[in-house]
Enzyme design. Structure first.
Site, PDB file in Angstrom:
ATOM      1  N   ASP A 183     -36.565   6.833  29.579  1.00 26.13           N
ATOM      2  CA  ASP A 183     -36.140   7.680  30.688  1.00 26.13           C
ATOM      3  C   ASP A 183     -37.099   8.861  30.836  1.00 26.13           C
ATOM      4  O   ASP A 183     -38.078   8.974  30.112  1.00 26.13           O
ATOM      5  CB  ASP A 183     -34.704   8.141  30.431  1.00 26.13           C
ATOM      6  CG  ASP A 183     -33.965   8.536  31.694  1.00 26.13           C
ATOM      7  OD1 ASP A 183     -34.495   8.292  32.794  1.00 26.13           O
ATOM      8  OD2 ASP A 183     -32.852   9.077  31.585  1.00 26.13           O
ATOM      9  N   HIS A 184     -36.784   9.752  31.757  1.00 25.31           N
ATOM     10  CA  HIS A 184     -37.619  10.881  32.179  1.00 25.31           C
ATOM     11  C   HIS A 184     -38.688  11.348  31.183  1.00 25.31           C
ATOM     12  O   HIS A 184     -38.372  11.775  30.086  1.00 25.31           O
ATOM     13  CB  HIS A 184     -36.730  12.079  32.513  1.00 25.31           C
ATOM     14  CG  HIS A 184     -35.890  11.894  33.711  1.00 25.31           C
ATOM     15  ND1 HIS A 184     -36.283  12.248  34.974  1.00 25.31           N
ATOM     16  CD2 HIS A 184     -34.650  11.352  33.849  1.00 25.31           C
ATOM     17  CE1 HIS A 184     -35.334  11.946  35.839  1.00 25.31           C
ATOM     18  NE2 HIS A 184     -34.328  11.406  35.172  1.00 25.31           N
ATOM     19  N   GLU A 218     -32.249  16.833  32.342  1.00 24.06           N
ATOM     20  CA  GLU A 218     -32.111  15.628  31.532  1.00 24.06           C
ATOM     21  C   GLU A 218     -33.036  15.732  30.337  1.00 24.06           C
ATOM     22  O   GLU A 218     -34.236  15.493  30.430  1.00 24.06           O
ATOM     23  CB  GLU A 218     -32.462  14.381  32.367  1.00 24.06           C
ATOM     24  CG  GLU A 218     -32.407  13.056  31.607  1.00 24.06           C
ATOM     25  CD  GLU A 218     -31.006  12.628  31.258  1.00 24.06           C
ATOM     26  OE1 GLU A 218     -30.824  11.959  30.231  1.00 24.06           O
ATOM     27  OE2 GLU A 218     -30.076  12.972  32.013  1.00 24.06           O
ATOM     28  N   HIS A 274     -28.227  15.100  37.780  1.00 23.94           N
ATOM     29  CA  HIS A 274     -27.818  14.701  36.440  1.00 23.94           C
ATOM     30  C   HIS A 274     -26.565  15.481  36.057  1.00 23.94           C
ATOM     31  O   HIS A 274     -26.464  16.670  36.329  1.00 23.94           O
ATOM     32  CB  HIS A 274     -28.921  14.992  35.425  1.00 23.94           C
ATOM     33  CG  HIS A 274     -30.173  14.221  35.681  1.00 23.94           C
ATOM     34  ND1 HIS A 274     -31.388  14.824  35.930  1.00 23.94           N
ATOM     35  CD2 HIS A 274     -30.406  12.887  35.734  1.00 23.94           C
ATOM     36  CE1 HIS A 274     -32.311  13.896  36.121  1.00 23.94           C
ATOM     37  NE2 HIS A 274     -31.740  12.722  36.007  1.00 23.94           N
ATOM     38  N   HIS A 299     -30.555   7.781  40.144  1.00 23.41           N
ATOM     39  CA  HIS A 299     -30.400   8.675  39.001  1.00 23.41           C
ATOM     40  C   HIS A 299     -29.142   9.512  39.187  1.00 23.41           C
ATOM     41  O   HIS A 299     -28.714   9.758  40.303  1.00 23.41           O
ATOM     42  CB  HIS A 299     -31.619   9.585  38.864  1.00 23.41           C
ATOM     43  CG  HIS A 299     -32.781   8.930  38.201  1.00 23.41           C
ATOM     44  ND1 HIS A 299     -33.526   9.546  37.204  1.00 23.41           N
ATOM     45  CD2 HIS A 299     -33.316   7.698  38.350  1.00 23.41           C
ATOM     46  CE1 HIS A 299     -34.473   8.724  36.796  1.00 23.41           C
ATOM     47  NE2 HIS A 299     -34.372   7.605  37.482  1.00 23.41           N
ATOM     48  N   ASN A 332     -28.434   4.870  36.777  1.00 19.28           N
ATOM     49  CA  ASN A 332     -28.395   5.528  35.475  1.00 19.28           C
ATOM     50  C   ASN A 332     -27.021   6.125  35.187  1.00 19.28           C
ATOM     51  O   ASN A 332     -26.444   6.827  36.023  1.00 19.28           O
ATOM     52  CB  ASN A 332     -29.440   6.638  35.413  1.00 19.28           C
ATOM     53  CG  ASN A 332     -30.852   6.109  35.345  1.00 19.28           C
ATOM     54  OD1 ASN A 332     -31.113   4.927  35.543  1.00 19.28           O
ATOM     55  ND2 ASN A 332     -31.787   6.993  35.050  1.00 19.28           N
TER      56      ASN A 332
END
Length: 358
Positions: A104-105, A177, A223, A261, A283
């Site tokens: 992820d990120h 995140e 998020h 996301h 996600n």
């Protein structure tokens, strides 16, 4: 529908899975994991629902997987991600479903983390013909788009020969995140949370000829979970992006593999709209963390004495059978499985695994 072998997908099996989602009009939940407990719960839930799934790890999750006691944070991120990947490779086949294995990120400062993981996949590919991961995410959405795309193209050129894909972000997903992003402020100007279709077209024209690319186009998503009214989702932005690419490239409908996301806390109507516009991956992190914590929390509240005394002071009976970590960790796992039952149903992936059963 093409069938693939159970286990971690890459190359042709990866693109076949994306195509199946596109043609079937459904999406896969993408779950951030932090240890073997969460990995096993995700695999169990996917098998139970007959669905394929995305298992992914953030830089912080990878470090935790390796152990917070390791003094070299970068090394811990690399080893933790590699350990998680090998755990999934070992078990996914046994669960009989297809898994997209993803990181992820990762923003600019975390590119060295991805570089080292790609080196591991290159070594694995030379030995086995398969990479360690299916794909990576490079999130340079806070930078000028020219810098974002130039760096993304360079990385995709390294991934494509391994049969790996790259996920990029255009526009900024609100919230934070694992150290990437920023908190969402009440009343702030959130215009930057909405991706422009012309930027999506620019990215697609540059990157799709190089290799498999998926795009996290921001449509107001964030998020985490925020109070009602603070987040204004506009899924029609995804529709506009698909139409812009379709018209410019004369491709078929919904050519973009899109990513949602910040799916935790979204309404069913918002999810349905996003999937209908070509989202193949959504996600889920916050909801899954809460599910695990809620399950464990309920167990502790039901057996408070066992978490304070080894011997029950009122009965003199040993409490080991209750404080045994396998008991309360399993309750947390089952709580994750229950939450994912709901996710597979809502996203439409239940019973639609492309994995070829033995």
């Amino acid at each position: 529908m093409s069938r693939v072998s159970p286990g971690v997908v890459s190359g042709a099996s990866y693109t076949a899975l994306i195509k199946a989602c596109h043609e079937g009009g459904y999406a896969l939940p993408a779950i951030n994991v932090v240890g073997t407990d969460s990995v096993n719960a995700v695999l169990e839930a996917a098998a139970r629902n007959g669905s394929d799934v995305v298992i992914q790890v953030s830089n912080g999750g990878a470090r935790f997987y390796a152990g917070e006691g390791l003094p070299d944070a970068h090394r811990a991120r690399v080893l933790g991600a590699a350990s998680m990947a090998r755990h999934v490779h070992l078990l996914a086949k046994e669960y009989g479903i297809a898994v997209i294995l993803h990181t992820d990120h990762a923003d600019r400062k975390l590119i060295p983390w991805l570089d080292d993981l790609i080196t591991l996949s290159e070594d694995e590919f030379r030995t086995t013909g398969k990479p360690l991961f299916t794909s990576h995410m490079l999130d340079l959405s806070a930078e000028p788009i020219e810098d974002n795309l130039a760096t993304s193209a360079a990385m995709l050129k390294r991934l494509a020969p391994l049969g790996m894909g790259l996920e990029i972000e255009l526009g900024v997903t609100g919230g934070e995140e694992d150290g990437v992003g920023h908190d969402l402020e009440d009343g702030a100007d959130n215009a930057h949370l909405y991706t422009q279709p012309e930027d999506v077209l620019k990215a697609w024209n540059l990157l799709s000829p190089i290799g498999t690319v998926s795009i996290a186009a921001s449509f107001g998503n964030v998020h985490g979970v925020y109070k009602p009214g603070n987040v204004q989702l506009r899924p029609e932005i995804l529709k506009n992006s698909q139409e812009a690419v379709e018209q410019a490239t004369q491709s078929g409908p919904k050519p973009l593999p899109l990513v949602f996301h910040g799916g935790s806390g979204s309404t069913i109507a918002e999810i349905d709209a996003a999937v209908s516009y070509g989202v193949f991956k959504m996600n889920l992190d916050t909801d899954i963390q809460f599910a695990f914590a809620q399950g464990v929390g309920h167990y502790v509240l039901e057996h408070p004495v066992a978490f304070q005394h080894q011997i029950d002071p009122s009965t003199d009976k040993p409490m080991k059978s209750l404080y045994d970590p396998r008991k309360w960790l399993r309750v947390g796992e089952k709580s994750i499985v229950s939450r994912l039952d709901e996710a597979f149903e809502i996203l439409g992936s239940k019973g639609r695994s492309v994995a070829r059963k033995a």
